[in-house]
Design a protein around this motif. Sequence first.
Motif, PDB file in Angstrom:
ATOM      1  N   LYS A 112     108.332  55.476  23.106  1.00 57.21           N
ATOM      2  CA  LYS A 112     109.452  54.732  22.511  1.00 57.21           C
ATOM      3  C   LYS A 112     110.500  54.331  23.540  1.00 57.21           C
ATOM      4  CE  LYS A 112     108.912  57.149  18.085  1.00 57.21           C
ATOM      5  NZ  LYS A 112     109.586  57.999  17.058  1.00 57.21           N
ATOM      6  N   ILE A 113     110.357  54.782  24.774  1.00 51.60           N
ATOM      7  CA  ILE A 113     111.309  54.407  25.825  1.00 51.60           C
ATOM      8  C   ILE A 113     111.096  52.941  26.182  1.00 51.60           C
ATOM      9  CG2 ILE A 113     112.057  54.841  28.193  1.00 51.60           C
ATOM     10  CD1 ILE A 113     111.183  57.717  27.869  1.00 51.60           C
ATOM     11  N   PRO A 114     112.133  52.126  26.139  1.00 46.84           N
ATOM     12  CA  PRO A 114     111.954  50.696  26.446  1.00 46.84           C
ATOM     13  C   PRO A 114     111.647  50.489  27.921  1.00 46.84           C
ATOM     14  CG  PRO A 114     114.278  51.197  26.169  1.00 46.84           C
ATOM     15  CD  PRO A 114     113.531  52.443  25.787  1.00 46.84           C
ATOM     16  N   PRO A 115     110.857  49.480  28.246  1.00 45.26           N
ATOM     17  CA  PRO A 115     110.575  49.186  29.658  1.00 45.26           C
ATOM     18  C   PRO A 115     111.818  48.674  30.373  1.00 45.26           C
ATOM     19  CG  PRO A 115     109.667  47.485  28.246  1.00 45.26           C
ATOM     20  CD  PRO A 115     110.164  48.558  27.332  1.00 45.26           C
ATOM     21  N   MET A 116     111.778  48.702  31.675  1.00 45.43           N
ATOM     22  CA  MET A 116     112.917  48.255  32.464  1.00 45.43           C
ATOM     23  C   MET A 116     113.053  46.739  32.408  1.00 45.43           C
ATOM     24  SD  MET A 116     113.187  50.494  35.958  1.00 45.43           S
ATOM     25  CE  MET A 116     114.736  49.653  36.317  1.00 45.43           C
ATOM     26  N   ASP A 117     114.291  46.279  32.427  1.00 45.44           N
ATOM     27  CA  ASP A 117     114.529  44.853  32.543  1.00 45.44           C
ATOM     28  C   ASP A 117     113.965  44.351  33.871  1.00 45.44           C
ATOM     29  OD1 ASP A 117     116.086  42.352  31.589  1.00 45.44           O
ATOM     30  OD2 ASP A 117     116.806  42.658  33.640  1.00 45.44           O
ATOM     31  N   VAL A 118     113.333  43.187  33.826  1.00 44.55           N
ATOM     32  CA  VAL A 118     112.646  42.674  35.010  1.00 44.55           C
ATOM     33  C   VAL A 118     113.615  42.482  36.171  1.00 44.55           C
ATOM     34  CG1 VAL A 118     111.265  40.784  35.938  1.00 44.55           C
ATOM     35  CG2 VAL A 118     110.883  41.586  33.593  1.00 44.55           C
ATOM     36  N   LEU A 119     114.774  41.909  35.899  1.00 42.27           N
ATOM     37  CA  LEU A 119     115.748  41.673  36.967  1.00 42.27           C
ATOM     38  C   LEU A 119     116.300  42.983  37.515  1.00 42.27           C
ATOM     39  CD1 LEU A 119     117.731  38.632  35.485  1.00 42.27           C
ATOM     40  CD2 LEU A 119     115.868  38.612  37.170  1.00 42.27           C
TER      41      LEU A 119
END
Length: 414
Positions: A397-404
């Motif tokens: 459930k941990i969101p992935p990191m923002d690409v930037l």
Amino acid sequence: MPQASETKFPQHGSFGKEPSITEKDDCIHIKRSPSSPQGAPKKRSAFEDLTNAKKGQDLVSKKKGGKAVGKKTQKSTAGQETSKNNENNLKSARPKVSQEQQDNAVVQNKPKEPRPLEEKSDDVDESTDIKERKLPVYDDVDEENLSDPFLNAVYANDIFSYMKEREEKFVLKGYMQKQPDLNIEMRAILVDWMVEVQENFELNHETLYLAVKLVDHYLAITVCMRETLQLLGSTAILIAAKFDERCPPCVDDFLYICDDAYQREELLSMEVNILRTLKFDINIPVAYRFLRRYAKCARANLETLTLARYICELTLQEYEFIWESASKLAASCLLLALKMKELGGWTPTLEHYTGYPVTDLHSLVRRLNLLLYSKPDEKLKAVRYKYAHKVFFEVAKIPPMDVLKLEEQLKLDT
């Protein structure tokens, strides 16, 4: 024959039951109660390190008897008196030396202790760049375990160096174009089913990873039809379990989970076929073993390691990751997990033990992060459902990191 989108594998036993919580060492499993009519194998916890040895116990007892280590036989009384008279005469003949002169002589004759590497030498100019000095660049993570013979800390570094050398022998290339009756989606469904089998029998994670490797290497050499694909997957798990488990499941258990679609003779014949095709060389390095080693070098906690495991296990279903080396994949999964948990970047210790500079991992880390961004397939729920449970810290459930943001973090490590 069923179409690619219709390819399904039976989910018998209790794959759909609510899991119970159990935790052993740093391996966590979701227990599911098998319901095989033959009784099914007993529940087994994952293989754990034998660390219950009593530390500090003397391995060699001291000998109390035997030769005495006493003084030599004393001389006669007359001889002792003669030697004492000689000493008194020598003392009276020597010039008297002050206590200060004696102390100075002791200091001058005292041997020099070795200088730590981080201390500045007298002959080094203060303007010398710190990079030119010899500084300790990594921690010895095995030193603290040298007293425990069960951990084999003395050989740990050599073992993983050997495993990295063996990786070159098991490089995979694209093989699906050689399979006229299979496609990428069928392979993903098979791996998803194999994850459920691993949970049902509570097998080691290493067994799952090795079984997937056996399937890929077999398909890279031999043409397989879709009706025997599940037989290939179940037999690969059987071989991997014999290789890695202390108590592997029996043949009848694998026939049961296949809904008795295959006969016992067919499974045994497939086992012989796989072993002969791979020339009985099944000690294939898997990413999970490297991941545990690298997480120890990073001194990562269990939650961070579980997040890295989740990312690594997702790649099992993805065909485009089969040609990545196990050690590089494990290092990239750990680096992404460290970034997601905001625990820093690639340290000199990790670079030393993995053998990968951080720049070599950037491309793979970006691909792994995009994999977390991708919408999950409705047919492939096993891995995400497994790691969404609280016994796995709900890391799915941990969101992935923002690409930037990820790009900024990777630039800081360069």
